[in-house]
Design a protein around this motif. Structure first.
Motif, PDB file in Angstrom:
ATOM      1  N   CYS A   1       0.880  -1.168   0.000  1.00  0.00           N
ATOM      2  CA  CYS A   1       0.000   0.000   0.000  1.00  0.00           C
ATOM      3  C   CYS A   1       0.920   1.221   0.000  1.00  0.00           C
ATOM      4  O   CYS A   1       2.024   1.160   0.545  1.00  0.00           O
ATOM      5  N   ARG A   2       0.473   2.305  -0.585  1.00  0.00           N
ATOM      6  CA  ARG A   2       1.345   3.465  -0.805  1.00  0.00           C
ATOM      7  C   ARG A   2       2.111   3.881   0.449  1.00  0.00           C
ATOM      8  O   ARG A   2       3.333   3.926   0.452  1.00  0.00           O
ATOM      9  N   GLU A   3       1.416   4.221   1.528  1.00  0.00           N
ATOM     10  CA  GLU A   3       2.103   4.704   2.724  1.00  0.00           C
ATOM     11  C   GLU A   3       2.390   3.610   3.745  1.00  0.00           C
ATOM     12  O   GLU A   3       3.090   3.847   4.728  1.00  0.00           O
ATOM     13  N   ASN A   4       1.836   2.431   3.536  1.00  0.00           N
ATOM     14  CA  ASN A   4       2.040   1.312   4.455  1.00  0.00           C
ATOM     15  C   ASN A   4       1.764   1.722   5.902  1.00  0.00           C
ATOM     16  O   ASN A   4       2.508   1.396   6.811  1.00  0.00           O
ATOM     17  N   SER A   5       0.653   2.438   6.101  1.00  0.00           N
ATOM     18  CA  SER A   5       0.319   2.865   7.461  1.00  0.00           C
ATOM     19  C   SER A   5      -1.073   2.416   7.896  1.00  0.00           C
ATOM     20  O   SER A   5      -1.407   2.549   9.070  1.00  0.00           O
ATOM     21  N   ALA A   6      -1.868   1.857   6.972  1.00  0.00           N
ATOM     22  CA  ALA A   6      -3.234   1.483   7.335  1.00  0.00           C
ATOM     23  C   ALA A   6      -3.619   0.131   6.734  1.00  0.00           C
ATOM     24  O   ALA A   6      -3.473  -0.905   7.379  1.00  0.00           O
ATOM     25  N   ARG A   7      -4.098   0.103   5.479  1.00  0.00           N
ATOM     26  CA  ARG A   7      -4.632  -1.130   4.895  1.00  0.00           C
ATOM     27  C   ARG A   7      -3.630  -2.272   4.879  1.00  0.00           C
ATOM     28  O   ARG A   7      -3.938  -3.393   5.298  1.00  0.00           O
ATOM     29  N   SER A   8      -2.425  -2.031   4.421  1.00  0.00           N
ATOM     30  CA  SER A   8      -1.434  -3.116   4.345  1.00  0.00           C
ATOM     31  C   SER A   8      -0.987  -3.554   5.738  1.00  0.00           C
ATOM     32  O   SER A   8      -0.744  -4.743   5.973  1.00  0.00           O
ATOM     33  N   ILE A   9      -0.896  -2.620   6.662  1.00  0.00           N
ATOM     34  CA  ILE A   9      -0.556  -2.946   8.051  1.00  0.00           C
ATOM     35  C   ILE A   9      -1.654  -3.818   8.656  1.00  0.00           C
ATOM     36  O   ILE A   9      -1.375  -4.819   9.331  1.00  0.00           O
ATOM     37  N   ILE A  10      -2.913  -3.447   8.409  1.00  0.00           N
ATOM     38  CA  ILE A  10      -4.042  -4.223   8.927  1.00  0.00           C
ATOM     39  C   ILE A  10      -3.999  -5.641   8.348  1.00  0.00           C
ATOM     40  O   ILE A  10      -4.143  -6.623   9.086  1.00  0.00           O
ATOM     41  N   ALA A  11      -3.792  -5.761   7.036  1.00  0.00           N
ATOM     42  CA  ALA A  11      -3.748  -7.082   6.399  1.00  0.00           C
ATOM     43  C   ALA A  11      -2.594  -7.920   6.946  1.00  0.00           C
ATOM     44  O   ALA A  11      -2.763  -9.103   7.250  1.00  0.00           O
ATOM     45  N   GLU A  12      -1.424  -7.316   7.100  1.00  0.00           N
ATOM     46  CA  GLU A  12      -0.268  -8.033   7.662  1.00  0.00           C
ATOM     47  C   GLU A  12      -0.587  -8.547   9.063  1.00  0.00           C
ATOM     48  O   GLU A  12      -0.366  -9.720   9.378  1.00  0.00           O
ATOM     49  N   ALA A  13      -1.116  -7.673   9.910  1.00  0.00           N
ATOM     50  CA  ALA A  13      -1.400  -8.052  11.296  1.00  0.00           C
ATOM     51  C   ALA A  13      -2.449  -9.155  11.371  1.00  0.00           C
ATOM     52  O   ALA A  13      -2.301 -10.106  12.140  1.00  0.00           O
ATOM     53  N   LEU A  14      -3.490  -9.048  10.554  1.00  0.00           N
ATOM     54  CA  LEU A  14      -4.551 -10.055  10.594  1.00  0.00           C
ATOM     55  C   LEU A  14      -4.063 -11.410  10.102  1.00  0.00           C
ATOM     56  O   LEU A  14      -4.361 -12.439  10.717  1.00  0.00           O
ATOM     57  N   LEU A  15      -3.300 -11.427   8.997  1.00  0.00           N
ATOM     58  CA  LEU A  15      -2.809 -12.705   8.489  1.00  0.00           C
ATOM     59  C   LEU A  15      -1.870 -13.349   9.503  1.00  0.00           C
ATOM     60  O   LEU A  15      -1.944 -14.556   9.762  1.00  0.00           O
ATOM     61  N   ARG A  16      -1.017 -12.553  10.101  1.00  0.00           N
ATOM     62  CA  ARG A  16      -0.082 -13.084  11.104  1.00  0.00           C
ATOM     63  C   ARG A  16      -0.847 -13.633  12.312  1.00  0.00           C
ATOM     64  O   ARG A  16      -0.535 -14.703  12.824  1.00  0.00           O
ATOM     65  N   GLU A  17      -1.859 -12.898  12.754  1.00  0.00           N
ATOM     66  CA  GLU A  17      -2.610 -13.308  13.944  1.00  0.00           C
ATOM     67  C   GLU A  17      -3.504 -14.510  13.679  1.00  0.00           C
ATOM     68  O   GLU A  17      -3.591 -15.423  14.491  1.00  0.00           O
ATOM     69  N   LEU A  18      -4.182 -14.514  12.526  1.00  0.00           N
ATOM     70  CA  LEU A  18      -5.156 -15.567  12.234  1.00  0.00           C
ATOM     71  C   LEU A  18      -4.542 -16.851  11.691  1.00  0.00           C
ATOM     72  O   LEU A  18      -5.112 -17.924  11.859  1.00  0.00           O
ATOM     73  N   ALA A  19      -3.401 -16.749  11.023  1.00  0.00           N
ATOM     74  CA  ALA A  19      -2.814 -17.943  10.407  1.00  0.00           C
ATOM     75  C   ALA A  19      -1.287 -17.887  10.389  1.00  0.00           C
ATOM     76  O   ALA A  19      -0.657 -18.327   9.432  1.00  0.00           O
ATOM     77  N   GLY A  20      -0.713 -17.373  11.445  1.00  0.00           N
ATOM     78  CA  GLY A  20       0.740 -17.270  11.529  1.00  0.00           C
ATOM     79  C   GLY A  20       1.455 -18.606  11.497  1.00  0.00           C
ATOM     80  O   GLY A  20       2.633 -18.675  11.178  1.00  0.00           O
ATOM     81  N   HIS A  21       0.745 -19.669  11.773  1.00  0.00           N
ATOM     82  CA  HIS A  21       1.338 -21.000  11.699  1.00  0.00           C
ATOM     83  C   HIS A  21       1.525 -21.453  10.250  1.00  0.00           C
ATOM     84  O   HIS A  21       2.303 -22.347   9.976  1.00  0.00           O
ATOM     85  N   ARG A  22       0.833 -20.806   9.294  1.00  0.00           N
ATOM     86  CA  ARG A  22       0.945 -21.177   7.882  1.00  0.00           C
ATOM     87  C   ARG A  22       1.522 -20.075   6.997  1.00  0.00           C
ATOM     88  O   ARG A  22       1.944 -20.340   5.875  1.00  0.00           O
ATOM     89  N   PHE A  23       1.538 -18.832   7.495  1.00  0.00           N
ATOM     90  CA  PHE A  23       1.972 -17.704   6.681  1.00  0.00           C
ATOM     91  C   PHE A  23       2.928 -16.807   7.452  1.00  0.00           C
ATOM     92  O   PHE A  23       2.762 -16.595   8.648  1.00  0.00           O
ATOM     93  N   GLU A  24       3.917 -16.280   6.728  1.00  0.00           N
ATOM     94  CA  GLU A  24       4.735 -15.184   7.239  1.00  0.00           C
ATOM     95  C   GLU A  24       4.218 -13.954   6.515  1.00  0.00           C
ATOM     96  O   GLU A  24       4.233 -13.907   5.282  1.00  0.00           O
ATOM     97  N   ALA A  25       3.741 -12.982   7.251  1.00  0.00           N
ATOM     98  CA  ALA A  25       3.138 -11.793   6.657  1.00  0.00           C
ATOM     99  C   ALA A  25       4.060 -10.595   6.804  1.00  0.00           C
ATOM    100  O   ALA A  25       4.700 -10.399   7.843  1.00  0.00           O
ATOM    101  N   PHE A  26       4.106  -9.790   5.745  1.00  0.00           N
ATOM    102  CA  PHE A  26       4.918  -8.576   5.697  1.00  0.00           C
ATOM    103  C   PHE A  26       4.072  -7.491   5.036  1.00  0.00           C
ATOM    104  O   PHE A  26       3.103  -7.800   4.341  1.00  0.00           O
ATOM    105  N   SER A  27       4.474  -6.244   5.192  1.00  0.00           N
ATOM    106  CA  SER A  27       3.824  -5.160   4.460  1.00  0.00           C
ATOM    107  C   SER A  27       4.853  -4.082   4.180  1.00  0.00           C
ATOM    108  O   SER A  27       5.854  -3.947   4.891  1.00  0.00           O
TER     109      SER A  27
END
Length: 166
Positions: free
Chosen positions: A11-37
């Motif tokens: 995401c352009r500023e990496n301060s909202a949408r991409s941060i939210i997506a990274e945090a959710l993927l890490r929290e909900l499925a961190g055992h299967r995914f490494e999330a970055f933004s």
């Protein structure tokens, strides 16, 4: 140990949408995914309304920070399996080439930072976008395509690929 899929949200500023997506993927499925933004014009900090949306359910908010997408383009960078653009200005030909030839995808969400509006209206817009991202990440996690171990995990890593394991 099973190799995890590496997913980079842009995401352009990496301060909202991409941060939210990274945090959710890490929290909900961190055992299967490494999330970055990351983004091309990273903000100085995570937007406070985005942090407030995440605070009730995310265990490690301190791990979240805006980053330049250039951090993910060098030979030392983790090799992504999938790059997901959450902003039209970073999709496709605008984004740099990422090592490892990851699959590219685009998820469309409104930008809660666009335009002038009263704070309560902005908070409602953030909440709406937050729940859209929750639904999209949940659908992504449930996708049969990402149920199996990534193809690269089946290969034996050569010494030149040791940095991929980070």
């Amino acid at each position: 140990m099973t190799r995890k899929y590496k997913v980079l949200f842009l995401c352009r500023e990496n301060s909202a949408r991409s941060i939210i997506a990274e945090a959710l993927l890490r929290e909900l499925a961190g055992h299967r995914f490494e999330a970055f933004s990351a983004g091309p014009e990273p903000a100085a900090r995570v937007h406070p309304i985005a942090a407030a949306q995440l605070r009730p359910g995310i265990s490690d908010l301190g791990a979240l920070s805006p980053k330049s997408w250039l951090e993910f383009t060098g030979e030392w960078a983790p090799r992504m399996d999938l790059v997901i653009a959450l902003d039209a200005c970073v999709a496709g030909h605008h984004a740099p080439l990422f090592p490892g030839e990851p699959s590219l995808s685009h998820w469309t969400f409104g930008d809660p930072l666009t335009g002038e509006m009263p704070e309560p209206e902005r908070v409602r817009l953030f909440e709406k976008v937050f729940w859209q991202i929750v639904r999209q990440v949940s659908t992504f996690i449930e996708s049969p395509q990402y149920a199996a171990v990534p193809e690269a995990a089946a290969r034996v890593d050569s010494p030149a690929c040791v940095s991929d394991a980070v």
